[in-house]
Enzyme design. Sequence first.
Site, mmCIF file in Angstrom:
data_model
loop_
_atom_site.group_PDB
_atom_site.id
_atom_site.type_symbol
_atom_site.label_atom_id
_atom_site.label_comp_id
_atom_site.label_asym_id
_atom_site.label_seq_id
_atom_site.Cartn_x
_atom_site.Cartn_y
_atom_site.Cartn_z
ATOM 1 N N ILE A 121 0.860 -1.195 0.000
ATOM 2 C CA ILE A 121 0.000 0.000 0.000
ATOM 3 C C ILE A 121 0.890 1.237 0.000
ATOM 4 C CG2 ILE A 121 -1.837 1.277 1.181
ATOM 5 C CD1 ILE A 121 -2.706 -1.262 2.545
ATOM 6 N N THR A 122 0.729 2.087 -1.002
ATOM 7 C CA THR A 122 1.518 3.324 -1.018
ATOM 8 C C THR A 122 0.827 4.376 -0.141
ATOM 9 O OG1 THR A 122 0.416 4.345 -2.934
ATOM 10 C CG2 THR A 122 2.221 2.818 -3.400
ATOM 11 N N GLY A 123 1.621 5.245 0.457
ATOM 12 C CA GLY A 123 1.057 6.312 1.286
ATOM 13 C C GLY A 123 0.281 5.754 2.465
ATOM 14 N N ALA A 124 0.859 4.745 3.120
ATOM 15 C CA ALA A 124 0.156 4.105 4.241
ATOM 16 C C ALA A 124 0.499 4.761 5.575
ATOM 17 C CB ALA A 124 0.487 2.620 4.272
ATOM 18 N N TYR A 179 -4.812 18.093 -9.386
ATOM 19 C CA TYR A 179 -5.178 16.925 -8.561
ATOM 20 C C TYR A 179 -6.325 16.149 -9.217
ATOM 21 C CZ TYR A 179 -7.336 14.186 -4.822
ATOM 22 O OH TYR A 179 -7.903 13.159 -4.089
ATOM 23 N N SER A 231 -0.663 7.619 6.640
ATOM 24 C CA SER A 231 -1.759 8.401 7.211
ATOM 25 C C SER A 231 -3.057 8.112 6.472
ATOM 26 C CB SER A 231 -1.450 9.911 7.147
ATOM 27 O OG SER A 231 -1.466 10.357 5.811
ATOM 28 N N GLY A 232 -4.135 8.709 6.961
ATOM 29 C CA GLY A 232 -5.424 8.694 6.275
ATOM 30 C C GLY A 232 -5.898 7.327 5.813
HETATM 31 P P1 NDP Z 1 -3.450 11.644 3.256
HETATM 32 O O1 NDP Z 1 -2.745 12.924 2.994
HETATM 33 O O2 NDP Z 1 -3.824 11.312 4.638
HETATM 34 O O3 NDP Z 1 -2.594 10.440 2.680
HETATM 35 C C1 NDP Z 1 -1.808 10.574 1.554
HETATM 36 C C2 NDP Z 1 -0.595 9.700 1.699
HETATM 37 O O4 NDP Z 1 0.222 9.852 0.524
HETATM 38 C C3 NDP Z 1 0.287 10.069 2.884
HETATM 39 O O5 NDP Z 1 0.701 8.873 3.504
HETATM 40 C C4 NDP Z 1 1.458 10.755 2.245
HETATM 41 O O6 NDP Z 1 2.676 10.611 2.947
HETATM 42 C C5 NDP Z 1 1.545 10.000 0.943
HETATM 43 N N1 NDP Z 1 2.360 10.689 -0.045
HETATM 44 C C6 NDP Z 1 2.238 11.951 -0.477
HETATM 45 N N2 NDP Z 1 3.234 12.233 -1.336
HETATM 46 C C7 NDP Z 1 3.992 11.124 -1.449
HETATM 47 C C8 NDP Z 1 5.174 10.798 -2.155
HETATM 48 N N3 NDP Z 1 5.792 11.690 -2.916
HETATM 49 N N4 NDP Z 1 5.681 9.565 -2.038
HETATM 50 C C9 NDP Z 1 5.069 8.652 -1.242
HETATM 51 N N5 NDP Z 1 3.975 8.915 -0.525
HETATM 52 C C10 NDP Z 1 3.438 10.132 -0.626
HETATM 53 O O7 NDP Z 1 -4.731 11.658 2.305
HETATM 54 P P2 NDP Z 1 -5.902 10.592 2.069
HETATM 55 O O8 NDP Z 1 -5.740 9.442 2.957
HETATM 56 O O9 NDP Z 1 -7.149 11.332 2.043
HETATM 57 O O10 NDP Z 1 -5.602 10.151 0.567
HETATM 58 C C11 NDP Z 1 -5.401 8.808 0.191
HETATM 59 C C12 NDP Z 1 -6.016 8.581 -1.183
HETATM 60 O O11 NDP Z 1 -7.418 8.753 -1.129
HETATM 61 C C13 NDP Z 1 -5.519 9.536 -2.256
HETATM 62 O O12 NDP Z 1 -5.310 8.802 -3.445
HETATM 63 C C14 NDP Z 1 -6.689 10.491 -2.454
HETATM 64 O O13 NDP Z 1 -6.713 11.006 -3.753
HETATM 65 C C15 NDP Z 1 -7.830 9.538 -2.214
HETATM 66 N N6 NDP Z 1 -9.113 10.151 -1.892
HETATM 67 C C16 NDP Z 1 -9.260 10.884 -0.749
HETATM 68 C C17 NDP Z 1 -10.487 11.439 -0.452
HETATM 69 C C18 NDP Z 1 -10.703 12.240 0.764
HETATM 70 O O14 NDP Z 1 -11.825 12.728 0.931
HETATM 71 N N7 NDP Z 1 -9.717 12.413 1.650
HETATM 72 C C19 NDP Z 1 -11.628 11.249 -1.336
HETATM 73 C C20 NDP Z 1 -11.355 10.461 -2.500
HETATM 74 C C21 NDP Z 1 -10.141 9.908 -2.748
HETATM 75 P P3 NDP Z 1 3.070 11.529 4.219
HETATM 76 O O15 NDP Z 1 2.361 10.910 5.366
HETATM 77 O O16 NDP Z 1 4.549 11.360 4.272
HETATM 78 O O17 NDP Z 1 2.618 12.903 3.913
HETATM 79 MG MG1 PMR Z 2 -16.879 18.738 -2.571
HETATM 80 C C1 PMR Z 2 -22.569 15.403 -2.970
HETATM 81 C C2 PMR Z 2 -21.809 16.376 -2.929
HETATM 82 C C3 PMR Z 2 -20.355 16.417 -2.734
HETATM 83 C C4 PMR Z 2 -19.438 15.419 -2.461
HETATM 84 C C5 PMR Z 2 -19.699 13.943 -2.268
HETATM 85 C C6 PMR Z 2 -18.157 16.028 -2.393
HETATM 86 C C7 PMR Z 2 -16.958 15.334 -2.187
HETATM 87 N N1 PMR Z 2 -18.303 17.385 -2.587
HETATM 88 C C8 PMR Z 2 -19.644 17.651 -2.798
HETATM 89 C C9 PMR Z 2 -20.243 18.864 -3.041
HETATM 90 C C10 PMR Z 2 -19.603 20.101 -2.997
HETATM 91 N N2 PMR Z 2 -18.275 20.281 -2.786
HETATM 92 C C11 PMR Z 2 -20.252 21.379 -3.187
HETATM 93 C C12 PMR Z 2 -21.726 21.587 -3.425
HETATM 94 C C13 PMR Z 2 -19.263 22.317 -3.083
HETATM 95 C C14 PMR Z 2 -19.416 23.824 -3.228
HETATM 96 C C15 PMR Z 2 -19.897 24.463 -2.059
HETATM 97 C C16 PMR Z 2 -18.035 21.630 -2.811
HETATM 98 C C17 PMR Z 2 -16.810 22.237 -2.611
HETATM 99 C C18 PMR Z 2 -15.607 21.543 -2.429
HETATM 100 C C19 PMR Z 2 -14.293 22.096 -2.308
HETATM 101 C C20 PMR Z 2 -13.903 23.521 -2.296
HETATM 102 N N3 PMR Z 2 -15.513 20.148 -2.379
HETATM 103 C C21 PMR Z 2 -14.206 19.856 -2.264
HETATM 104 C C22 PMR Z 2 -13.452 21.001 -2.223
HETATM 105 C C23 PMR Z 2 -12.085 20.608 -2.107
HETATM 106 O O1 PMR Z 2 -11.093 21.322 -2.032
HETATM 107 C C24 PMR Z 2 -12.023 19.104 -2.162
HETATM 108 C C25 PMR Z 2 -11.412 18.737 -3.467
HETATM 109 O O2 PMR Z 2 -11.918 18.979 -4.518
HETATM 110 O O3 PMR Z 2 -10.252 18.108 -3.429
HETATM 111 C C26 PMR Z 2 -9.747 17.738 -4.722
HETATM 112 C C27 PMR Z 2 -13.463 18.686 -2.162
HETATM 113 C C28 PMR Z 2 -14.090 17.442 -2.129
HETATM 114 N N4 PMR Z 2 -15.454 17.275 -2.252
HETATM 115 C C29 PMR Z 2 -15.728 15.935 -2.152
HETATM 116 C C30 PMR Z 2 -14.505 15.222 -1.978
HETATM 117 C C31 PMR Z 2 -14.387 13.729 -1.825
HETATM 118 C C32 PMR Z 2 -13.519 16.144 -1.956
HETATM 119 C C33 PMR Z 2 -12.087 15.748 -1.642
HETATM 120 C C34 PMR Z 2 -11.150 15.471 -2.598
HETATM 121 C C35 PMR Z 2 -10.962 14.264 -3.420
HETATM 122 O O4 PMR Z 2 -11.550 14.101 -4.460
HETATM 123 O O5 PMR Z 2 -10.111 13.482 -3.073
#
Ligand code: NDP
Ligand code: PMR
Length: 395
Positions: free
Chosen positions: A87-90, A270, A92-93
Amino acid sequence: MALQTATSFLPSALSARKEGAAKDSAFLGVRLADGLKLETSALGLRTKGVNTSSVAIRAQTTAVSSPSVTPASPSGKKTLRKGTAVITGASSGLGLATAKALAETGKWHVIMGCRDFLKASRAAKAAGMDKDSYTVVHLDLASLDSVRQFVKSVRQLEMPVDVVVCNAAVYQPTAKEPSFTADGFEMSVGVNHLGHFLLARELLADLQSSDYPSKRLIIVGSITGNTNTLAGNVPPKANLGDLRGLAGGLNGVGSSVMIDGGEFDGAKAYKDSKVCNMLTMQEFHRRYHEETGVTFASLYPGCIATTGLFREHIPLFRLLFPPFQKYITKGYVSEEEAGKRLAQVVSDPSLTKSGVYWSWNKNSASFENQLSEEASDADKAKKLWEISEKLVGLA
Ligand code: NDP
Ligand code: PMR
């Protein structure tokens, strides 16, 4: 158990400055296209409930005769050997929560590919993971050399590679200037897509030689890269265009730093990278599923609004984003729940279908979701594959 390669002491990435359009981020400071309705990840999409309550791994082993299945015990039951998941990036999160969920089953050993060895080791310990359930191996996806070294280090462990999860990502919504990987690619696409592309291509051979009954390559996608959803229509929207910036190397010198050739925008970069992740998974499926038997999958685990992904966002965003997702969009999911979902994609015997983009409904049941037009464009996937393999030195 721990392994740290010498590469962890090398500078992880070069950072360069370039004139670019400044992007100020106000909380949710976005205009929505007219006529879009609020929906959660589960709404308006095909739903196929999957019963995840029983992890019937033994059911698989009866059908598969291979060394991964140990001989029948005195009780007559066959047992499956421990699986190994990279698992990459394990650190955190989502990655950490998934590693923990898998380790807790006692059926998985996790190879944690992390750029910060100490942080990863501490995180695993703090999460209560048994020290024999994981191995931290250094991986900086912002350096292709580091990716190659990681592959070598994993092979030196002499463990099988049964599942690979491309999970790590960076999100730079407030960056005014692009930053670059060691190989000169814009950081978000360089780490989230190109680093993983090389890693997945390299580890495919290892997956292929594994004798585990269900071998899987999983790439984490997202709703925000899918413009067939409300979340995917929040500007700036993902759009790879004709990939001219990528073809030019994303270096900002002879070409744009953005895949579509436009001005730098960290949030768009992104989302573009997530489209690349989802396209890559499907191209892997088309090219290799039949030949290798590996299951290729992508997923949107829900909005895990509390993770480190938003570390570079402004403080007001970080404060308001979790309640916004919890109470308004209802798309929020905890790290623990999201980890269970990804762990399901890793190990659940009912999720073996290849080429699928998984999502979960309100009852936390998985279903095959539909990707946007761009994220399911086969011609684009092929073009992306061909350009990416040149950029990472595979063609
Ligand atoms: P986190 O920031 O918690 O986790 C990201 C991880 O990636 C960290 O472990 C970080 O390491 C690692 N990472 C960043 N850069 C590098 C690098 N250059 N080399 C190796 N590892 C790196 O975020 P999330 O857990 O939210 O994100 C995990 C995945 O989930 C991502 O693919 C994200 O796009 C996806 N995702 C997240 C959503 C969300 O709502 N959070 C929604 C949808 C998808 P370090 O700890 O060292 O910073
Ligand atoms: Mg979003 C059903 C509505 C929904 C969901 C499931 C997400 C997920 N978001 C929703 C709606 C909205 N967002 C709406 C209506 C707005 C405007 C008010 C909004 C805004 C917003 C911002 C500014 N949302 C965001 C951001 C971010 O900076 C995040 C992003 O785009 O990261 C790339 C984000 C996200 N919204 C989500 C999810 C899952 C993200 C996190 C990022 C990701 O895709 O990993």
